[in-house]
Design an enzyme around this catalytic site. Structure first.
Site, PDB file in Angstrom:
ATOM      1  N   HIS A 280       0.970  -1.197  -0.052  1.00 11.22           N
ATOM      2  CA  HIS A 280      -0.094   0.048  -0.113  1.00 11.22           C
ATOM      3  C   HIS A 280       0.872   1.311   0.052  1.00 11.22           C
ATOM      4  O   HIS A 280       2.132   1.304   0.628  1.00 11.22           O
ATOM      5  CB  HIS A 280      -0.890  -0.014   1.200  1.00 11.22           C
ATOM      6  N   ARG A 300      -3.313  -0.044  23.063  1.00 12.66           N
ATOM      7  CA  ARG A 300      -3.536  -1.015  24.301  1.00 12.66           C
ATOM      8  C   ARG A 300      -3.571  -0.067  25.402  1.00 12.66           C
ATOM      9  O   ARG A 300      -4.484  -0.321  26.049  1.00 12.66           O
ATOM     10  CB  ARG A 300      -2.132  -2.032  24.203  1.00 12.66           C
ATOM     11  N   GLU A 301      -2.765   0.718  25.580  1.00 12.05           N
ATOM     12  CA  GLU A 301      -2.757   1.744  26.531  1.00 12.05           C
ATOM     13  C   GLU A 301      -4.040   2.501  26.789  1.00 12.05           C
ATOM     14  O   GLU A 301      -4.529   2.728  27.763  1.00 12.05           O
ATOM     15  CB  GLU A 301      -1.500   2.647  26.576  1.00 12.05           C
TER      16      GLU A 301
END
Lengths: 614, 425
Positions: A280, A300-301
């Site tokens: 891409h 995630r945090e």
């Protein structure tokens, strides 16, 4: 058509959405209609096709097993006037014109969403499109995407692949998951994962792989957040750009509250010492923050469900879904009945489900492979091996590659028959037609149509007559006597001007070539015996050029194939083909000559016509 | 099909050639930039560029290398004789910068412009979603520091063009009046050129003003290669060089050539020819995920290649592609054996059975070598006609003498990575 009530802005596509397809993409349209049928939509999702290089017309499609007509319009404006209920344009224009076609579509008041399929739209052009869409409060999906799908409601173009895959991934009925990804190529995979680990997809969008997609991951996640039918979010990001940090911010600001399972691909980028451009255009980390590892960590945090690897993506999706079911947020619906989708003929054929006797057969050439075959030779072999026109004729007419002496003979016959001056019937007719202003093909055809028993047609006749007499074992003298008794002229014997004293050099040429190069020439020998008898009666009753070609060619065929097969070719009129082919060279020449000389309409003079009035 | 970097000399020459088309001639830059490649005849240069004999010059490698000054790759204020010697010494030699080793083979030679530190400025134009950012800092050069923090920024919305007045007001507060005029005028024209020629990135550091004239001493630029159909003549036959240190191996070059011959996509990068994990993955997105998973499972060092085939290549192309990979992976034996992952997502329209045909042909051809190299093969794929494709692969597994495990869409896409590397655990 009735207009539907205004939809909430988080709904881009539903079961009533109608779209324009820009460019003649019949396969994509059929796939949309198959999906519509499988989803039990009442009206097809395609309102019309816009074909800028065509004209207003209709195109035929299947809706289930029934055939329907969809309108095709040349201009977007007309399409909009005729189909006021369409609010989506799926733009299949090439990378050259995709941006301009999108800008045009955005100006149509009824259009809310434009999907750009093309890959390679210049970034600057795309930025103009994005800015204009923003001003008009409209949505762009793409470019460089396959599109997206609302399960059981609306499918963009080729999304979801084949109908089997759509059913296997349960895209024909809604589930509870909203999914957004960059890659269109991975969308089937993601929908498959969702189908196997949840109650299925509600809506899936592939935003496309460009640096500046019309809408971003977060745009769609925020839209899904507002949609009460969507209970769970799944996303697949990629290395490069900052889009995922917008998601981080939306999570932090509690703008996204539904559980989100996300994975950012491209963690392998650190394995590459130098820059590698992935598939891409946007997938390239310019700075540390744009790496997949940094993004996964930030997400995630911020509270998203992020697996340690794509390998655990499915398990995590399953876990989050199972929790939602336990909590009663999702109540899985019973599976609806799937209507039977008729299989396309070519698909069924390929999978050996069906058979059908062919309407046509062919055994001389085959253009299905890399290169067209003449017999068993590719065209480039014919050219590279120097087989010449003789070789092409040998392969295509007689289904075999004859030896070099035969190919040369074929070419000799073509050269000899190519022309015989402007006065003979064929050339004359051709010239008259040319002078009447007709085109090459008409003029040639006009000349061709004079070829028959009296003009040029004696080649087959001579070959047939002589070989029949020879095969019966009739002595030459007896043959001549029998023909005289029947009052039949022997084909290929006799010339208007040429005689034993004034021999036809063309005949000499052919005769000598055959005698010197053919394995044997029984028919020619027979014909020469006949000629001895006829010329004894009158000296212009010679074996003429048609006769000579005819009997020599019959000898040639008998040299190269079994007698029955050779006779079959002669009876089919194959030898006449030589004259037709050869003489068209001359006739085309006469046509061009007349054009070049600017000859006007021909009118035959009265004084050359005997008017036999009472 | 993306933003691509160009050589400094190409960028400078392009600006020198085109600047006059976009505004006042007084902001012109003189084209005295010489690009030296391995084929350049150094002795013949002074004839073509007489100023070489009379002017002191600057020489730098021109191969998309960052921080050349700090890496001792810069010759300043030198005579042509010195410069020629400097180039000859380095041409075709290997150097290592930030862990990347590559061959030096392109240099830029230009006049040395005597100036003071105060004459140096930093200018950059970067592309963002809303338009373009113009960055300006009143100091320039190698020690400019974090320009993102320090530089004045001006967002130019897409479709608009700032006047010299706008630029002066937004960016040039620290310059004296004389300099303001000339720098603002130059940036106005430069921006027009940048936009019209579909630049995606342009950085001049330093930009120098001496005696009222502009000099571009150092330039880095990227073009949006997708705009080639619009800009071909303006770009003037530009070539996009590979990043430094990424000269193609024979096999990579071969696949690149194959790629250019088909409408489909065939890509190959050899990462570690001695690696034990080889991949042959369909699809740009899927190929990245396979490489990710190999990395995530801790086998980054063993990953031999990155690549992908997509867009429904015909049997002949997949055969050639597969053969190239099999050839690379069976050159050097490893006592621990090797893995070949024939992976892919669920295809949209690629006919799985027909693309597998080419791969199967190559596997049969390399049968003995695969056995000798103790190769284990793992297959995972879905999409049109996949059942037939998987069946053929299973069948091959029974006759080839090489273990082949075959999976379809029922298995998670990266399951075969774990199976191969961790035995499924």
């Amino acid at each position: 058509m009735k207009t539907t009530a205004k939809k909430p802005d988080y709904v881009l596509f539903d079961r009533t959405t109608r779209a324009f397809i820009y460019n003649m993409q019949t396969k994509a349209v059929q796939r949309m209609l198959d999906f519509d049928y499988a989803s039990k939509r009442e009206i097809p999702s395609v309102a019309a096709i816009i074909n800028p290089t065509g004209s207003d017309s209709y195109s035929k499609f299947f809706f289930g097993s029934q055939e329907i007509l969809l309108p095709v319009y040349k201009s977007m404006q007309t399409a909009a006037e005729k189909c006021p209920d369409a609010d989506v344009m799926i733009n299949f224009a090439s990378f050259r014109s995709a941006a301009d076609a999108t800008l045009e579509a955005l100006e149509l008041p009824q259009i809310r969403t434009v999907v750009i399929i093309a890959e390679g739209v210049p970034e600057r052009k795309m930025k103009e499109v994005i800015a204009r869409a923003k001003e008009l409060d409209k949505v762009i999906i793409g470019p460089a995407t396959i599109g997206g799908i609302v399960a059981g409601a609306f499918k963009i173009g080729n999304t979801g692949g084949t109908i089997e895959n759509i059913l296997e991934s349960k895209l024909h009925r809604p589930g509870s998951v909203g999914c957004v990804s960059n890659s269109g190529g991975l969308s089937n995979e993601t929908y498959n994962i969702i189908a196997r680990n949840t109650d299925g997809l509600y809506e899936g969008i592939a935003i496309g792989g460009d640096r500046f997609p019309g809408t971003t991951l977060v745009d769609h996640l925020l839209r899904f957040e507002k949609n009460p039918a969507i209970k769970m979010l799944v996303a697949l990001g990629e290395v490069g750009g900052n889009d995922e940090y917008e998601i981080v911010r939306a999570l932090q600001e509690k703008k996204i509250t539904k559980p989100l399972v996300i994975w950012v691909t491209g963690t392998c980028a650190k394995a590459f010492k130098t820059e590698v451009q992935f598939g891409h255009a946007g997938a390239k980390a310019n700075i540390e923050m744009e790496t997949a590892d940094a993004k996964n960590k930030a997400l995630r945090e911020a509270g998203a469900y992020v697996p340690d690897s794509f390998d655990d993506y499915d398990k995590l999706i399953n876990k989050v879904y199972t929790n939602l079911v336990k909590e009663g947020v999702i109540i899985p619906a019973p599976e609806p009945e799937i209507p039977k989708i008729p299989v396309d003929y070519d698909v069924a054929l390929k999978s050996k489900m069906i058979r059908r006797p062919a309407n046509f057969v062919s055994s001389i050439s085959d253009d299905r492979g890399e290169e067209c075959l003449y017999g068993n030779k590719t065209i480039s072999q014919v050219v590279r091996e120097g087989l010449g026109i003789g070789g092409a004729i040998s392969l295509l007419w007689f289904k075999r590659l004859m030896p070099q002496y035969a190919l040369k003979f074929i070419e000799m016959c073509l050269i000899i028959t190519a022309d015989h001056g402007p006065a003979v019937s064929g050339a004359h007719n051709c010239i008259v037609a040319t002078r009447a202003g007709k085109d090459l093909i008409s003029s040639l055809a006009s000349g061709m149509l004079t070829i028959g028993p009296r003009f040029g047609g004696a080649i087959d006749g001579a070959a047939q007559m002589i070989s029949e007499a020879y095969d019966k074992g009739t002595a030459p003298a007896q043959f001549v006597a029998e023909m005289k008794k029947k009052g039949v002229n022997i084909q290929g014997i006799g010339h208007r001007i040429k005689s034993t004293h004034n021999p036809d050099l063309r005949v000499t040429l052919i005769k000598e070539y055959a005698q010197q190069n053919f394995k044997e020439t029984p028919l020619l020998n027979y014909a020469l015996e006949v000629e001895k008898i006829t010329t004894a009666k009158r000296d212009n009753l010679i074996l003429n050029v048609d006769g000579c070609i005819g009997v020599c060619f019959a000898d040639l065929l008998r040299n190269e194939m079994p007698r029955e097969e050779a006779n079959e070719y002669i009876n089919m009129g194959a030898l006449n083909g030589l004259f037709v082919l050869g003489r068209s060279i001359g006739m085309i020449g006469h046509h061009l000559d007349q054009k070049r000389l600017k000859q006007g309409l021909y009118r035959h003079p009265w004084d050359d016509i005997a008017f036999l009035n009472e | 099909m993306a933003q691509k970097a160009i050589r400094e000399a190409q960028g400078k020459k392009m600006i020198a050639r085109l600047l006059k088309d976009y505004g006042d001639r007084k902001y012109m830059v003189e084209d005295n930039f010489i690009s030296v490649g391995p084929e350049t005849d150094l002795d013949a240069l002074p004839k073509e560029y007489p100023w070489l004999e009379s002017t002191k010059v600057v020489v730098k490698p021109d191969q998309l290398i960052k921080r050349r000054g700090k890496n001792n790759l810069l010759l300043l204020d030198a005579s042509w004789n010195e410069a020629r010697g400097w180039i000859s010494e380095r041409m075709k030699t290997e150097i290592t910068i930030d862990g990347v080793t590559g061959l030096l083979d392109h240099f830029i030679v230009e006049p040395f412009i005597k100036h003071d530190e105060d004459d140096e400025y930093y200018v950059a134009i970067t592309s963002v979603r809303e338009g373009d950012n113009i960055l300006f800092y009143h100091r320039g050069g190698v020690d400019v520091g974090d320009v993102d923090e320090k530089a004045e920024k001006m967002l130019v919305p897409i479709g608009s063009f700032p006047s010299a007045g706008d630029i002066e007001k937004s960016l040039l507060g620290y310059l004296n009046d004389e300099r303001k005029g000339i720098v603002a005028g130059f940036i106005e024209v430069l921006f027009r050129l940048y936009a019209d020629c579909h630049f995606a990135y342009l950085e001049i550091n330093p930009l120098v003003v001496v005696d009222g004239r502009i000099h571009i001493l150092d330039l880095a630029a990227r073009l949006d290669s997708t705009a080639e159909f619009l800009c071909k003549s303006k770009w003037g036959g530009i070539v996009f060089p590979s990043p430094f240190g990424r000269s193609l191996t024979k096999e990579e070059a071969y696949i690149e050539e194959l790629d250019s011959k088909t409408g489909s996509s065939l890509k190959l990068t050899i990462l570690n020819p001695k690696g034990r994990v080889w991949t042959m993955v369909a699809g740009g997105g899927a190929s990245v995920i396979y490489a990710d998973t190999i990395t995530d499972l801790g086998y980054m060092e063993e990953m031999a290649n990155y690549g992908e085939y997509s867009g429904d290549p015909n049997e002949e192309f997949t055969y050639k592609y597969a053969r190239t990979i099999l050839d690379c992976m069976t050159r050097e034996k490893d006592p621990q054996g090797k893995y070949l992952l024939i992976g892919g997502a669920i295809a949209n329209f690629t006919d799985v059975a027909s693309t597998f045909k080419g791969i199967i042909r190559a596997l049969k051809e390399y049968r003995q070598k695969l056995i000798d190299n103790k190769v284990k093969i793992f297959v995972r794929r879905g999409g049109p006609n996949y059942k037939e494709g998987l069946r053929q692969m299973k069948e091959l597994g029974q006759s080839l003498g090489v273990p082949i495990e075959v999976y379809g869409p029922e298995a998670h896409m990266t399951k075969i990575v774990k199976l191969a590397l961790k035995g499924g655990n």
